[in-house]
Scaffold this motif. Structure first.
Motif, mmCIF file in Angstrom:
data_model
loop_
_atom_site.group_PDB
_atom_site.id
_atom_site.type_symbol
_atom_site.label_atom_id
_atom_site.label_comp_id
_atom_site.label_asym_id
_atom_site.label_seq_id
_atom_site.Cartn_x
_atom_site.Cartn_y
_atom_site.Cartn_z
ATOM 1 N N GLY A 1 91.018 26.689 76.054
ATOM 2 C CA GLY A 1 89.618 26.920 75.816
ATOM 3 C C GLY A 1 88.787 26.692 77.059
ATOM 4 N N GLY A 2 87.510 26.795 76.873
ATOM 5 C CA GLY A 2 86.587 26.675 77.988
ATOM 6 C C GLY A 2 86.164 25.261 78.317
ATOM 7 N N LEU A 3 86.486 24.312 77.446
ATOM 8 C CA LEU A 3 86.020 22.942 77.643
ATOM 9 C C LEU A 3 86.435 22.334 78.987
ATOM 10 C CD1 LEU A 3 84.256 20.988 76.137
ATOM 11 C CD2 LEU A 3 86.267 20.174 74.928
ATOM 12 N N PRO A 4 87.691 22.445 79.424
ATOM 13 C CA PRO A 4 88.050 21.877 80.732
ATOM 14 C C PRO A 4 87.238 22.460 81.892
ATOM 15 C CG PRO A 4 90.030 22.413 79.495
ATOM 16 C CD PRO A 4 88.860 22.978 78.731
ATOM 17 N N HIS A 5 86.888 23.731 81.776
ATOM 18 C CA HIS A 5 86.102 24.369 82.839
ATOM 19 C C HIS A 5 84.670 23.832 82.867
ATOM 20 C CE1 HIS A 5 89.425 27.055 83.545
ATOM 21 N NE2 HIS A 5 89.438 27.364 82.260
ATOM 22 N N ILE A 6 84.116 23.602 81.688
ATOM 23 C CA ILE A 6 82.752 23.052 81.612
ATOM 24 C C ILE A 6 82.753 21.622 82.162
ATOM 25 C CG2 ILE A 6 80.870 22.387 80.061
ATOM 26 C CD1 ILE A 6 81.916 24.706 78.195
ATOM 27 N N ILE A 7 83.751 20.840 81.777
ATOM 28 C CA ILE A 7 83.860 19.467 82.267
ATOM 29 C C ILE A 7 84.013 19.459 83.787
ATOM 30 C CG2 ILE A 7 85.328 17.410 82.247
ATOM 31 C CD1 ILE A 7 85.770 18.051 79.200
ATOM 32 N N ALA A 8 84.795 20.383 84.317
ATOM 33 C CA ALA A 8 84.978 20.468 85.773
ATOM 34 C C ALA A 8 83.648 20.744 86.479
ATOM 35 C CB ALA A 8 85.999 21.552 86.114
ATOM 36 N N LEU A 9 82.764 21.482 85.835
ATOM 37 C CA LEU A 9 81.463 21.789 86.440
ATOM 38 C C LEU A 9 80.572 20.555 86.576
ATOM 39 C CD1 LEU A 9 80.657 25.240 84.792
ATOM 40 C CD2 LEU A 9 81.407 24.783 87.146
ATOM 41 N N LEU A 10 80.889 19.489 85.832
ATOM 42 C CA LEU A 10 80.141 18.232 85.996
ATOM 43 C C LEU A 10 80.336 17.644 87.386
ATOM 44 C CD1 LEU A 10 80.866 16.493 82.572
ATOM 45 C CD2 LEU A 10 78.671 17.432 83.331
ATOM 46 N N ARG A 11 81.355 18.117 88.091
ATOM 47 C CA ARG A 11 81.643 17.629 89.436
ATOM 48 C C ARG A 11 81.211 18.630 90.520
ATOM 49 N NH1 ARG A 11 86.167 15.872 86.290
ATOM 50 N NH2 ARG A 11 86.365 13.595 86.338
ATOM 51 N N SER A 12 80.482 19.652 90.128
ATOM 52 C CA SER A 12 80.024 20.662 91.078
ATOM 53 C C SER A 12 79.170 20.033 92.171
ATOM 54 C CB SER A 12 79.205 21.728 90.342
ATOM 55 O OG SER A 12 78.578 22.601 91.252
ATOM 56 N N ARG A 13 79.160 20.662 93.335
ATOM 57 C CA ARG A 13 78.277 20.223 94.419
ATOM 58 C C ARG A 13 76.818 20.569 94.122
ATOM 59 N NH1 ARG A 13 81.664 21.947 99.823
ATOM 60 N NH2 ARG A 13 83.520 20.775 99.280
ATOM 61 N N GLU A 14 76.621 21.548 93.260
ATOM 62 C CA GLU A 14 75.271 22.014 92.936
ATOM 63 C C GLU A 14 74.686 21.212 91.773
ATOM 64 O OE1 GLU A 14 73.546 24.299 94.606
ATOM 65 O OE2 GLU A 14 75.241 24.491 95.992
ATOM 66 N N GLU A 15 73.570 20.567 92.037
ATOM 67 C CA GLU A 15 72.901 19.762 91.014
ATOM 68 C C GLU A 15 72.565 20.579 89.776
ATOM 69 O OE1 GLU A 15 71.545 16.448 89.186
ATOM 70 O OE2 GLU A 15 72.350 16.430 91.219
ATOM 71 N N SER A 16 72.100 21.809 89.973
ATOM 72 C CA SER A 16 71.718 22.637 88.827
ATOM 73 C C SER A 16 72.923 22.956 87.942
ATOM 74 C CB SER A 16 71.046 23.931 89.290
ATOM 75 O OG SER A 16 71.937 24.697 90.075
ATOM 76 N N ILE A 17 74.085 23.123 88.548
ATOM 77 C CA ILE A 17 75.305 23.399 87.779
ATOM 78 C C ILE A 17 75.701 22.160 86.986
ATOM 79 C CG2 ILE A 17 77.761 23.985 87.943
ATOM 80 C CD1 ILE A 17 75.887 26.333 88.543
ATOM 81 N N ARG A 18 75.608 20.986 87.602
ATOM 82 C CA ARG A 18 75.922 19.740 86.889
ATOM 83 C C ARG A 18 74.975 19.550 85.706
ATOM 84 N NH1 ARG A 18 76.327 17.869 92.244
ATOM 85 N NH2 ARG A 18 74.397 16.694 92.045
ATOM 86 N N GLU A 19 73.712 19.845 85.924
ATOM 87 C CA GLU A 19 72.723 19.729 84.851
ATOM 88 C C GLU A 19 73.072 20.651 83.681
ATOM 89 O OE1 GLU A 19 68.192 21.145 83.929
ATOM 90 O OE2 GLU A 19 68.575 20.383 85.954
ATOM 91 N N LEU A 20 73.384 21.897 83.993
ATOM 92 C CA LEU A 20 73.706 22.866 82.942
ATOM 93 C C LEU A 20 75.005 22.517 82.221
ATOM 94 C CD1 LEU A 20 72.628 26.127 84.769
ATOM 95 C CD2 LEU A 20 71.508 25.077 82.780
ATOM 96 N N ALA A 21 75.981 22.002 82.957
ATOM 97 C CA ALA A 21 77.229 21.576 82.322
ATOM 98 C C ALA A 21 76.965 20.404 81.373
ATOM 99 C CB ALA A 21 78.257 21.198 83.381
ATOM 100 N N GLY A 22 76.116 19.478 81.790
ATOM 101 C CA GLY A 22 75.743 18.370 80.920
ATOM 102 C C GLY A 22 75.026 18.835 79.673
ATOM 103 N N TRP A 23 74.149 19.807 79.848
ATOM 104 C CA TRP A 23 73.398 20.374 78.721
ATOM 105 C C TRP A 23 74.362 21.043 77.741
ATOM 106 C CZ3 TRP A 23 68.690 24.091 79.773
ATOM 107 C CH2 TRP A 23 67.964 24.300 78.597
#
Length: 125
Positions: A1-23
Motif C-alpha cells: 500500500g501507500g502508507l510506507p511511502h507517506i511515512i517516508a515523506l515525513l523525512r523529506s527535506r522539504e518542509e511543505s512535503i513533511r507538513e502534507l505527509a503529517g496532514w
C-alpha cells in the motif's frame, strides 16, 4: 500500500512535503485499523520528530495524528516510550491555539494510562 511511502515523506527535506505527509497521516489515523498500521509501518518516530518542526501547521498535523493514534492503548505506551511526551508538553506553550488543542487532547488520551499519568506530571504538564 501507500502508507510506507507517506511515512517516508515525513523525512523529506522539504518542509511543505513533511507538513502534507503529517496532514495525510492525521486523516488516515482516524480509522481504527490505520491506528495500528501507521505504527507498524514505522510512522510513530517521524511523527514525534515532526512535533519539533518550526512550522506550526506541521506541528498541528503531527500532534493531531498522534492524538488519533493515542486512542489505542498500545500506542499510548509507544508514544511515551518513544519520547513523544516532552514535545507534546512543549506544544502546550505554543502561541497557536490549534497546536495547543491537538497537543492537549493527545496528552489527555495518554493520561488514561496510570503509568503515563505520573510521567505527564513529571514532564510539567
Amino acid at each position: 500500500g501507500g502508507l510506507p511511502h507517506i511515512i517516508a515523506l515525513l523525512r523529506s527535506r522539504e518542509e511543505s512535503i513533511r507538513e502534507l505527509a503529517g496532514w495525510t497521516l492525521r486523516n488516515l489515523a482516524v480509522n481504527a485499523e490505520n491506528k495500528v498500521l501507521i505504527v507498524e509501518e514505522g510512522g510513530l518516530v517521524p511523527l514525534i520528530a515532526l512535533l519539533h518542526s518550526m512550522n506550526e501547521r506541521a506541528q498541528e498535523h503531527a500532534a493531531g495524528a498522534l492524538r488519533s493514534l493515542s486512542v489505542n492503548a498500545e500506542n499510548q505506551n509507544l508514544i511515551v516510550q518513544n519520547l513523544g511526551l516532552p514535545p507534546l508538553v512543549a506544544l502546550l506553550h505554543s502561541q497557536n491555539a490549534a497546536v495547543q488543542e491537538q497537543a492537549v487532547v493527545c496528552i489527555r488520551n495518554l493520561s488514561v494510562n496510570d503509568e503515563n499519568e505520573i510521567k505527564i506530571v513529571q514532564e510539567g504538564a
